[in-house]
Motif scaffolding. Sequence first.
Motif, PDB file in Angstrom:
ATOM      1  N   VAL A  68       0.872  -1.166   0.000  1.00  0.00           N
ATOM      2  CA  VAL A  68       0.000   0.000   0.000  1.00  0.00           C
ATOM      3  C   VAL A  68       0.911   1.219   0.000  1.00  0.00           C
ATOM      4  CG1 VAL A  68      -1.808   1.247   1.226  1.00  0.00           C
ATOM      5  CG2 VAL A  68      -1.758  -1.256   1.291  1.00  0.00           C
ATOM      6  N   SER A  69       0.848   2.016  -1.050  1.00  0.00           N
ATOM      7  CA  SER A  69       1.758   3.154  -1.149  1.00  0.00           C
ATOM      8  C   SER A  69       1.037   4.505  -1.286  1.00  0.00           C
ATOM      9  CB  SER A  69       2.724   2.967  -2.324  1.00  0.00           C
ATOM     10  OG  SER A  69       2.010   2.757  -3.513  1.00  0.00           O
ATOM     11  N   ASP A  70      -0.259   4.479  -1.533  1.00  0.00           N
ATOM     12  CA  ASP A  70      -1.016   5.722  -1.638  1.00  0.00           C
ATOM     13  C   ASP A  70      -1.075   6.385  -0.264  1.00  0.00           C
ATOM     14  OD1 ASP A  70      -3.025   7.463  -3.219  1.00  0.00           O
ATOM     15  OD2 ASP A  70      -4.092   6.915  -1.357  1.00  0.00           O
ATOM     16  N   ARG A  71      -0.526   7.597  -0.160  1.00  0.00           N
ATOM     17  CA  ARG A  71      -0.423   8.290   1.131  1.00  0.00           C
ATOM     18  C   ARG A  71      -1.780   8.549   1.777  1.00  0.00           C
ATOM     19  NH1 ARG A  71       4.488   8.513   3.732  1.00  0.00           N
ATOM     20  NH2 ARG A  71       6.119   8.674   2.190  1.00  0.00           N
ATOM     21  N   GLU A  72      -2.775   8.895   0.992  1.00  0.00           N
ATOM     22  CA  GLU A  72      -4.103   9.149   1.560  1.00  0.00           C
ATOM     23  C   GLU A  72      -4.712   7.868   2.114  1.00  0.00           C
ATOM     24  OE1 GLU A  72      -6.697  11.335  -1.022  1.00  0.00           O
ATOM     25  OE2 GLU A  72      -5.151  12.835  -1.459  1.00  0.00           O
ATOM     26  N   MET A 115      -5.974   4.489   6.811  1.00  0.00           N
ATOM     27  CA  MET A 115      -5.777   3.194   7.438  1.00  0.00           C
ATOM     28  C   MET A 115      -5.136   3.337   8.819  1.00  0.00           C
ATOM     29  SD  MET A 115      -3.893  -0.066   5.709  1.00  0.00           S
ATOM     30  CE  MET A 115      -4.857   0.089   4.229  1.00  0.00           C
ATOM     31  N   MET A 116      -4.116   4.174   8.930  1.00  0.00           N
ATOM     32  CA  MET A 116      -3.442   4.358  10.215  1.00  0.00           C
ATOM     33  C   MET A 116      -4.379   5.013  11.224  1.00  0.00           C
ATOM     34  SD  MET A 116      -0.654   2.829  10.071  1.00  0.00           S
ATOM     35  CE  MET A 116      -0.130   3.308  11.703  1.00  0.00           C
ATOM     36  N   ASP A 160      -0.424  13.324  12.090  1.00  0.00           N
ATOM     37  CA  ASP A 160       0.301  13.099  10.846  1.00  0.00           C
ATOM     38  C   ASP A 160       1.066  11.795  11.009  1.00  0.00           C
ATOM     39  OD1 ASP A 160       1.821  13.093   8.570  1.00  0.00           O
ATOM     40  OD2 ASP A 160       3.033  14.834   9.132  1.00  0.00           O
ATOM     41  N   TYR A 161       0.655  10.759  10.298  1.00  0.00           N
ATOM     42  CA  TYR A 161       1.245   9.437  10.430  1.00  0.00           C
ATOM     43  C   TYR A 161       2.407   9.214   9.460  1.00  0.00           C
ATOM     44  CZ  TYR A 161      -3.153   8.662  12.871  1.00  0.00           C
ATOM     45  OH  TYR A 161      -4.216   8.756  13.733  1.00  0.00           O
ATOM     46  N   SER A 162       2.755  10.220   8.688  1.00  0.00           N
ATOM     47  CA  SER A 162       3.750  10.039   7.633  1.00  0.00           C
ATOM     48  C   SER A 162       5.097   9.558   8.160  1.00  0.00           C
ATOM     49  CB  SER A 162       3.916  11.319   6.806  1.00  0.00           C
ATOM     50  OG  SER A 162       4.353  12.379   7.625  1.00  0.00           O
ATOM     51  N   GLY A 163       5.473   9.917   9.386  1.00  0.00           N
ATOM     52  CA  GLY A 163       6.730   9.426   9.958  1.00  0.00           C
ATOM     53  C   GLY A 163       6.741   7.910  10.086  1.00  0.00           C
ATOM     54  N   MET A 185       7.991   1.731   8.260  1.00  0.00           N
ATOM     55  CA  MET A 185       7.316   0.452   8.067  1.00  0.00           C
ATOM     56  C   MET A 185       6.543   0.462   6.755  1.00  0.00           C
ATOM     57  SD  MET A 185       4.261   0.740  10.765  1.00  0.00           S
ATOM     58  CE  MET A 185       3.006   1.969  10.638  1.00  0.00           C
ATOM     59  N   ILE A 186       6.097  -0.722   6.374  1.00  0.00           N
ATOM     60  CA  ILE A 186       5.244  -0.824   5.191  1.00  0.00           C
ATOM     61  C   ILE A 186       4.008  -1.613   5.559  1.00  0.00           C
ATOM     62  CG2 ILE A 186       7.094  -0.619   3.490  1.00  0.00           C
ATOM     63  CD1 ILE A 186       6.884  -3.663   3.136  1.00  0.00           C
ATOM     64  N   ILE A 187       2.960  -1.368   4.831  1.00  0.00           N
ATOM     65  CA  ILE A 187       1.722  -2.125   4.953  1.00  0.00           C
ATOM     66  C   ILE A 187       1.480  -2.799   3.619  1.00  0.00           C
ATOM     67  CG2 ILE A 187      -0.765  -2.006   5.336  1.00  0.00           C
ATOM     68  CD1 ILE A 187      -0.295   0.390   7.138  1.00  0.00           C
ATOM     69  N   VAL A 188       1.170  -4.095   3.671  1.00  0.00           N
ATOM     70  CA  VAL A 188       0.869  -4.827   2.441  1.00  0.00           C
ATOM     71  C   VAL A 188      -0.531  -5.421   2.527  1.00  0.00           C
ATOM     72  CG1 VAL A 188       3.278  -5.349   1.910  1.00  0.00           C
ATOM     73  CG2 VAL A 188       1.934  -6.997   3.206  1.00  0.00           C
TER      74      VAL A 188
END
Length: 122
Positions: free
Chosen positions: A66-70, A75-76, A105-108, A113-116
């Motif tokens: 999952v790479s789409d920032r929005e 999700m976070m 802001d969850y961008s940090g 980490m990554i979510i798949v």
Amino acid sequence: LLLTTRGRKSGKVRRTPIGYFRYEGALYLISGWGKEANWYKNSLANPDDVNIQVGFKRFHARIEQVSDREELQRMMKWLVKYHTSGAEGRAMGWDPKRDDPETADYSGMFEKMIIVRLVGKN
């Protein structure tokens, strides 16, 4: 969840118990090690050898990062509000005394980490 992959170097079957969550009808995994997690590297190297077991249900899957920032932000926010507790939240950088799930802001977290998403295959 029990994730079974084939080792990218050894070719051996590797089984990894890993936490998962369901979001909007799909299964997801979080790699706290980011792209350095061996299960992640193995699943990319051998995408046809990814198998999942949840309870008694088994199926073949492929992973999609999952790479789409929005999407990640939504999700976070959902994870923090409904599925994160105590030490688990703090490990992800979340502090319920300091952070508001609606405005955080969850961008940090996305840098570490990554979510798949697990996509079933027939």
